[in-house]
Design a protein around this motif. Structure first.
Motif, PDB file in Angstrom:
ATOM      1  N   ALA A 244       2.057   0.638  10.530  1.00  0.00           N
ATOM      2  CA  ALA A 244       0.978   0.922   9.580  1.00  0.00           C
ATOM      3  C   ALA A 244      -0.301   0.192   9.998  1.00  0.00           C
ATOM      4  N   LEU A 245      -0.169  -1.068  10.396  1.00  0.00           N
ATOM      5  CA  LEU A 245      -1.355  -1.827  10.834  1.00  0.00           C
ATOM      6  C   LEU A 245      -1.993  -1.171  12.064  1.00  0.00           C
ATOM      7  N   ILE A 246      -1.143  -0.784  13.014  1.00  0.00           N
ATOM      8  CA  ILE A 246      -1.654  -0.201  14.268  1.00  0.00           C
ATOM      9  C   ILE A 246      -2.322   1.145  13.989  1.00  0.00           C
ATOM     10  N   GLN A 247      -1.640   1.965  13.177  1.00  0.00           N
ATOM     11  CA  GLN A 247      -2.207   3.296  12.916  1.00  0.00           C
ATOM     12  C   GLN A 247      -3.530   3.198  12.184  1.00  0.00           C
ATOM     13  N   LEU A 248      -3.623   2.263  11.249  1.00  0.00           N
ATOM     14  CA  LEU A 248      -4.892   2.099  10.543  1.00  0.00           C
ATOM     15  C   LEU A 248      -5.966   1.608  11.512  1.00  0.00           C
ATOM     16  N   ALA A 249      -5.607   0.674  12.381  1.00  0.00           N
ATOM     17  CA  ALA A 249      -6.589   0.142  13.339  1.00  0.00           C
ATOM     18  C   ALA A 249      -7.066   1.237  14.288  1.00  0.00           C
ATOM     19  N   GLU A 250      -6.179   2.160  14.639  1.00  0.00           N
ATOM     20  CA  GLU A 250      -6.540   3.151  15.653  1.00  0.00           C
ATOM     21  C   GLU A 250      -7.123   4.434  15.062  1.00  0.00           C
ATOM     22  N   ALA A 251      -7.116   4.561  13.746  1.00  0.00           N
ATOM     23  CA  ALA A 251      -7.635   5.794  13.140  1.00  0.00           C
ATOM     24  C   ALA A 251      -9.142   5.912  13.405  1.00  0.00           C
ATOM     25  N   PRO A 252      -9.628   7.119  13.770  1.00  0.00           N
ATOM     26  CA  PRO A 252     -11.073   7.281  13.946  1.00  0.00           C
ATOM     27  C   PRO A 252     -11.795   6.958  12.639  1.00  0.00           C
ATOM     28  N   ARG A 253     -12.872   6.222  12.758  1.00  0.00           N
ATOM     29  CA  ARG A 253     -13.615   5.738  11.576  1.00  0.00           C
ATOM     30  C   ARG A 253     -13.945   6.898  10.620  1.00  0.00           C
ATOM     31  N   GLU A 254     -14.349   8.031  11.184  1.00  0.00           N
ATOM     32  CA  GLU A 254     -14.829   9.126  10.330  1.00  0.00           C
ATOM     33  C   GLU A 254     -13.715   9.763   9.504  1.00  0.00           C
ATOM     34  N   THR A 255     -12.443   9.457   9.839  1.00  0.00           N
ATOM     35  CA  THR A 255     -11.351  10.034   9.046  1.00  0.00           C
ATOM     36  C   THR A 255     -11.003   9.158   7.843  1.00  0.00           C
ATOM     37  N   LEU A 256     -11.572   7.961   7.798  1.00  0.00           N
ATOM     38  CA  LEU A 256     -11.216   7.030   6.728  1.00  0.00           C
ATOM     39  C   LEU A 256     -12.173   7.192   5.541  1.00  0.00           C
ATOM     40  N   ASN A 257     -11.626   7.639   4.434  1.00  0.00           N
ATOM     41  CA  ASN A 257     -12.450   7.828   3.238  1.00  0.00           C
ATOM     42  C   ASN A 257     -12.399   6.636   2.317  1.00  0.00           C
ATOM     43  N   SER A 258     -11.730   5.591   2.738  1.00  0.00           N
ATOM     44  CA  SER A 258     -11.592   4.404   1.895  1.00  0.00           C
ATOM     45  C   SER A 258     -11.445   3.189   2.801  1.00  0.00           C
ATOM     46  N   GLN A 259     -11.643   2.015   2.209  1.00  0.00           N
ATOM     47  CA  GLN A 259     -11.403   0.796   2.974  1.00  0.00           C
ATOM     48  C   GLN A 259     -10.021   0.218   2.654  1.00  0.00           C
ATOM     49  N   VAL A 260      -9.390   0.727   1.589  1.00  0.00           N
ATOM     50  CA  VAL A 260      -8.155   0.115   1.089  1.00  0.00           C
ATOM     51  C   VAL A 260      -7.084   1.197   0.894  1.00  0.00           C
ATOM     52  N   TYR A 261      -5.914   0.963   1.469  1.00  0.00           N
ATOM     53  CA  TYR A 261      -4.841   1.962   1.414  1.00  0.00           C
ATOM     54  C   TYR A 261      -3.517   1.342   0.987  1.00  0.00           C
ATOM     55  N   ASN A 262      -2.875   1.962  -0.012  1.00  0.00           N
ATOM     56  CA  ASN A 262      -1.472   1.638  -0.295  1.00  0.00           C
ATOM     57  C   ASN A 262      -0.594   2.194   0.821  1.00  0.00           C
ATOM     58  N   VAL A 263       0.456   1.451   1.157  1.00  0.00           N
ATOM     59  CA  VAL A 263       1.526   2.005   2.001  1.00  0.00           C
ATOM     60  C   VAL A 263       2.855   1.523   1.427  1.00  0.00           C
ATOM     61  N   THR A 264       3.883   2.344   1.561  1.00  0.00           N
ATOM     62  CA  THR A 264       5.210   1.914   1.112  1.00  0.00           C
ATOM     63  C   THR A 264       6.306   2.569   1.944  1.00  0.00           C
ATOM     64  N   GLY A 265       7.472   1.935   1.918  1.00  0.00           N
ATOM     65  CA  GLY A 265       8.632   2.496   2.595  1.00  0.00           C
ATOM     66  C   GLY A 265       9.567   3.138   1.576  1.00  0.00           C
ATOM     67  N   PHE A 266      10.053   2.317   0.642  1.00  0.00           N
ATOM     68  CA  PHE A 266      10.984   2.800  -0.391  1.00  0.00           C
ATOM     69  C   PHE A 266      10.945   1.807  -1.551  1.00  0.00           C
ATOM     70  N   SER A 267      11.310   2.280  -2.731  1.00  0.00           N
ATOM     71  CA  SER A 267      11.428   1.371  -3.870  1.00  0.00           C
ATOM     72  C   SER A 267      12.901   1.138  -4.158  1.00  0.00           C
ATOM     73  N   ALA A 268      13.225  -0.072  -4.549  1.00  0.00           N
ATOM     74  CA  ALA A 268      14.638  -0.368  -4.840  1.00  0.00           C
ATOM     75  C   ALA A 268      14.725  -1.507  -5.843  1.00  0.00           C
ATOM     76  N   THR A 269      15.811  -1.496  -6.627  1.00  0.00           N
ATOM     77  CA  THR A 269      16.075  -2.636  -7.505  1.00  0.00           C
ATOM     78  C   THR A 269      16.852  -3.691  -6.708  1.00  0.00           C
ATOM     79  N   ALA A 270      16.878  -4.904  -7.261  1.00  0.00           N
ATOM     80  CA  ALA A 270      17.660  -5.968  -6.611  1.00  0.00           C
ATOM     81  C   ALA A 270      19.127  -5.545  -6.527  1.00  0.00           C
ATOM     82  N   ALA A 271      19.630  -4.857  -7.566  1.00  0.00           N
ATOM     83  CA  ALA A 271      21.040  -4.428  -7.558  1.00  0.00           C
ATOM     84  C   ALA A 271      21.300  -3.390  -6.475  1.00  0.00           C
TER      85      ALA A 271
END
Ligand code: SER
Length: 343
Positions: A244-271
């Protein structure tokens, strides 16, 4: 004197730094790495970097010397006190997480100005910027988008939210009254969920119960989880975090419509995590003893985040869902790691 181009990584000795150095050092198109941390870089990583510096992010003279010595192409600013450490030392956390970031942003702007090309400043923020008021709201909120529920209850969350705004401000609005607005900075920020690595155990975070539980089981140690079984937050396997860090760093500037992006893999409970761990390590002893303070913090974090903005702008897709994270990444690597150390 010609300055050599480099990538600067602060907090290089931490969990993300380990994965990032291993990945970037293999990429032919990426300049050499200068690693910066409070502690000497782990010996295994030293051959992978051009130089490692031991120092404090608050040391302006050291930051200035980096600007003088190198042409800094990209900065990955990973140095921070995580959420539990920051609650123990809130003023220190403010200094490191906010003032340290401001000083580095200023150095990046001087660098960008001197080479007439914006410096990419890649910044990990966190689910700690969210603050859901109660468990009922958390259960009903679903996947939370970037601009919702921004009422952090921790110093770390406040630090991250404010520095996100500073990055946006310095990139888009700094010196807005001047005839020659600044072009020195290209700030790009990810909001990470709880990261889980097979190779390192985090310290000072509040999502640490998941990696601690997994590593304890692999070592044959009993684990008392400091949150309730039904506690849910989003997580991500470390290889996806690095990607995620690499892809964001390498994305062409003009494709970025924001400076801040959520990213996630999966949600899970402790159980749910405990069930997977116990299926792999049948002798694992996992019990629950919710710590009032840390439980309270995790209860305010979103159970899931909406990362459609990242999916749309720079084609973010996690490669590891929950099954693959455990079966293909965590279990084989953790088993090997602890078998080797126990031999
Ligand atoms: N892992 C971090 C923490 O627990 C959250 O981003 O502080």
């Amino acid at each position: 004197m010609t300055r050599e181009p480099i990538v600067l990584i602060t907090g290089a000795n931490g969990e993300v730094g380990h994965g990032l150095i291993k990945y970037l050092s293999q990429q032919a198109h990426v300049p050499e790495i200068v690693a910066f941390d409070l502690k000497p870089l782990d010996e295994a990583l030293r051959p992978l970097v051009k130089r490692y510096l031991v120092g404090d992010i608050l040391d302006n003279a050291l930051l200035e010397s980096l600007h003088q010595d190198y042409e800094i192409d990209t900065i990955y600013h990973l140095a921070a006190l995580l959420s539990t450490s920051a609650e123990k030392f809130p003023e220190l956390a403010h200094n490191v997480n906010v003032q340290g970031t401001v000083q580095l942003l200023h150095m990046a702007m001087r660098e960008g100005k001197s080479r007439q090309k914006a410096v990419k400043f890649i910044y990990p923020s966190s689910i700690a910027v969210y603050g859901l008021p109660d468990l009922q709201t958390k259960a009903q909120a679903g996947a939370v988008a970037e601009n919702d529920y921004l009422f952090p209850t921790t110093m770390y969350g406040c630090n991250k939210l404010y520095t996100e705004h500073l990055g946006r401000y310095y990139t888009n609005h700094y010196q807005q009254l001047s005839d020659m607005p600044s072009v020195g900075l290209d700030f790009r920020c990810l909001r990470f969920p709880g990261l889980i690595s097979a190779f390192t155990v985090p310290s000072g975070g509040t999502s640490d119960y998941a990696p601690e539980m997994i590593h304890a089981a692999a070592k044959g140690e009993a684990y008392t989880c400091f949150v309730r079984e039904d506690t849910a937050i989003p997580f991500m396997a470390m290889p996806d975090g690095i990607q995620a860090l690499i892809q964001l760093a390498e994305a062409p500037r003009e494709t970025l419509n924001s400076q801040v992006y959520n990213v996630t893999g999966f949600s899970a409970t402790a159980a749910e995590i405990a069930t997977l761990v116990q299926a792999e390590f049948p002798n694992a002893q996992i019990s629950y003893e919710a710590s009032a303070g840390r439980q309270g913090i995790v209860d305010t974090w979103a159970a899931d985040v909406d990362d459609s903005r990242a999916r749309k702008d720079w084609h973010w897709r996690p490669a590891y869902d929950i099954q693959r994270t455990f079966a293909d990444y965590l279990f084989p690597n953790i088993r090997e790691r602890y078998t080797e150390t126990m031999l």
